[in-house]
Design a protein around this motif. Structure first.
Motif, mmCIF file in Angstrom:
data_model
loop_
_atom_site.group_PDB
_atom_site.id
_atom_site.type_symbol
_atom_site.label_atom_id
_atom_site.label_comp_id
_atom_site.label_asym_id
_atom_site.label_seq_id
_atom_site.Cartn_x
_atom_site.Cartn_y
_atom_site.Cartn_z
ATOM 1 N N ARG A 144 0.828 -1.185 0.000
ATOM 2 C CA ARG A 144 0.000 0.000 0.000
ATOM 3 C C ARG A 144 0.879 1.258 0.000
ATOM 4 N N ARG A 145 1.323 1.689 1.139
ATOM 5 C CA ARG A 145 2.198 2.859 1.247
ATOM 6 C C ARG A 145 3.591 2.407 1.656
ATOM 7 N N VAL A 146 4.594 3.025 1.063
ATOM 8 C CA VAL A 146 5.979 2.722 1.414
ATOM 9 C C VAL A 146 6.690 4.043 1.660
ATOM 10 N N ASP A 147 7.225 4.194 2.861
ATOM 11 C CA ASP A 147 8.018 5.365 3.212
ATOM 12 C C ASP A 147 9.446 4.903 3.461
ATOM 13 N N VAL A 148 10.402 5.712 3.036
ATOM 14 C CA VAL A 148 11.814 5.378 3.165
ATOM 15 C C VAL A 148 12.471 6.415 4.072
ATOM 16 N N ALA A 149 13.260 5.943 5.027
ATOM 17 C CA ALA A 149 13.942 6.860 5.937
ATOM 18 C C ALA A 149 15.362 6.395 6.199
ATOM 19 N N LEU A 150 16.316 7.301 5.988
ATOM 20 C CA LEU A 150 17.682 7.035 6.404
ATOM 21 C C LEU A 150 17.738 7.230 7.906
ATOM 22 N N CYS A 151 18.331 6.287 8.610
ATOM 23 C CA CYS A 151 18.392 6.406 10.064
ATOM 24 C C CYS A 151 19.538 5.567 10.603
ATOM 25 N N ASP A 152 20.327 6.188 11.465
ATOM 26 C CA ASP A 152 21.372 5.481 12.193
ATOM 27 C C ASP A 152 20.760 5.095 13.539
ATOM 28 N N LEU A 153 20.493 3.830 13.722
ATOM 29 C CA LEU A 153 19.795 3.361 14.920
ATOM 30 C C LEU A 153 20.652 3.388 16.176
ATOM 31 N N THR A 154 21.891 3.814 16.058
ATOM 32 C CA THR A 154 22.710 4.018 17.252
ATOM 33 C C THR A 154 22.589 5.451 17.764
ATOM 34 N N ASN A 155 21.836 6.283 17.069
ATOM 35 C CA ASN A 155 21.665 7.689 17.410
ATOM 36 C C ASN A 155 20.252 7.908 17.959
ATOM 37 N N GLU A 156 20.151 8.214 19.251
ATOM 38 C CA GLU A 156 18.833 8.357 19.890
ATOM 39 C C GLU A 156 18.015 9.492 19.292
ATOM 40 N N THR A 157 18.653 10.573 18.928
ATOM 41 C CA THR A 157 17.933 11.690 18.303
ATOM 42 C C THR A 157 17.330 11.253 16.973
ATOM 43 N N ALA A 158 18.088 10.497 16.193
ATOM 44 C CA ALA A 158 17.593 9.998 14.909
ATOM 45 C C ALA A 158 16.410 9.052 15.117
ATOM 46 N N ILE A 159 16.459 8.254 16.153
ATOM 47 C CA ILE A 159 15.349 7.341 16.452
ATOM 48 C C ILE A 159 14.102 8.131 16.832
ATOM 49 N N ASP A 160 14.267 9.169 17.656
ATOM 50 C CA ASP A 160 13.130 10.025 18.021
ATOM 51 C C ASP A 160 12.510 10.668 16.784
ATOM 52 N N GLN A 161 13.354 11.136 15.867
ATOM 53 C CA GLN A 161 12.860 11.740 14.631
ATOM 54 C C GLN A 161 12.134 10.709 13.777
ATOM 55 N N LEU A 162 12.650 9.492 13.747
ATOM 56 C CA LEU A 162 12.000 8.417 13.000
ATOM 57 C C LEU A 162 10.617 8.120 13.567
ATOM 58 N N CYS A 163 10.522 8.067 14.888
ATOM 59 C CA CYS A 163 9.220 7.809 15.526
ATOM 60 C C CYS A 163 8.213 8.903 15.171
ATOM 61 N N GLY A 164 8.666 10.151 15.187
ATOM 62 C CA GLY A 164 7.792 11.260 14.799
ATOM 63 C C GLY A 164 7.350 11.149 13.355
ATOM 64 N N ARG A 165 8.267 10.753 12.503
ATOM 65 C CA ARG A 165 7.951 10.584 11.078
ATOM 66 C C ARG A 165 6.911 9.484 10.871
ATOM 67 N N ILE A 166 7.089 8.368 11.564
ATOM 68 C CA ILE A 166 6.126 7.264 11.454
ATOM 69 C C ILE A 166 4.752 7.719 11.927
ATOM 70 N N ASP A 167 4.721 8.420 13.055
ATOM 71 C CA ASP A 167 3.450 8.918 13.593
ATOM 72 C C ASP A 167 2.788 9.870 12.607
ATOM 73 N N GLN A 168 3.566 10.756 12.013
ATOM 74 C CA GLN A 168 3.027 11.731 11.072
ATOM 75 C C GLN A 168 2.561 11.070 9.768
ATOM 76 N N THR A 169 3.321 10.098 9.283
ATOM 77 C CA THR A 169 3.020 9.458 8.002
ATOM 78 C C THR A 169 1.920 8.413 8.108
ATOM 79 N N PHE A 170 1.988 7.577 9.151
ATOM 80 C CA PHE A 170 1.079 6.443 9.261
ATOM 81 C C PHE A 170 0.086 6.564 10.421
ATOM 82 N N GLY A 171 0.421 7.362 11.429
ATOM 83 C CA GLY A 171 -0.464 7.523 12.579
ATOM 84 C C GLY A 171 -0.272 6.494 13.670
ATOM 85 N N HIS A 172 0.425 5.408 13.349
ATOM 86 C CA HIS A 172 0.644 4.347 14.337
ATOM 87 C C HIS A 172 1.682 3.362 13.786
ATOM 88 N N LEU A 173 2.127 2.484 14.638
ATOM 89 C CA LEU A 173 3.030 1.404 14.243
ATOM 90 C C LEU A 173 2.492 0.118 14.843
#
Length: 121
Positions: free
Chosen positions: A67-96
């Motif tokens: 259905r929908r595919v979103d692509v995100a570059l993310c270094d999972l060892t970086n907590e700030t990047a993970i927080d940004q990823l979570c926000g992106r998922i929430d904004q794009t999909f509304g849930h995980l």
């Protein structure tokens, strides 16, 4: 016969219509295979990795299948990047709904010779 399944029960169990799945390590071979299988099962995908080119290849494979595919570059060892990823998922999909963690590195050597710190990294 009690307890016996018909051939379609397994396929029904794999239907992921409207489920949002985060796949880390989606640019690698295992992540790419898992991502395409999830897309075929009807899932929305958030594909994450550190290599944009290989991540785009995975997305190009999955987009016609899911259905929908979103692509995100993310270094999972970086907590700030993970927080940004979570926000992106929430904004794009509304849930995980599902996390498939395929990201990782592989070293060589015997497990018993590997320091605990290296396993935690």
């Amino acid at each position: 016969m009690k307890g016996r399944r018909n051939g379609n029960d397994h396929a029904d169990a794999l239907k992921l219509d409207q489920k949002c799945v985060l796949v880390t390590g989606a640019s690698g071979a295992i992540g790419r295979c898992i991502s395409s299988a999830l897309a075929m099962a009807g899932a929305h995908l958030c594909l994450v990795a550190r290599n944009q080119h290989r991540l785009d290849i995975t997305a190009d494979i999955c987009r016609p299948l899911g259905r929908r595919v979103d692509v995100a570059l993310c270094d999972l060892t970086n907590e700030t990047a993970i927080d940004q990823l979570c926000g992106r998922i929430d904004q794009t999909f509304g849930h995980l709904d599902i996390l498939v963690h395929c990201a990782g590195t592989m070293g060589q050597g015997r497990l018993e010779d590997t320091a605990a710190e290296q396993l935690d990294s």
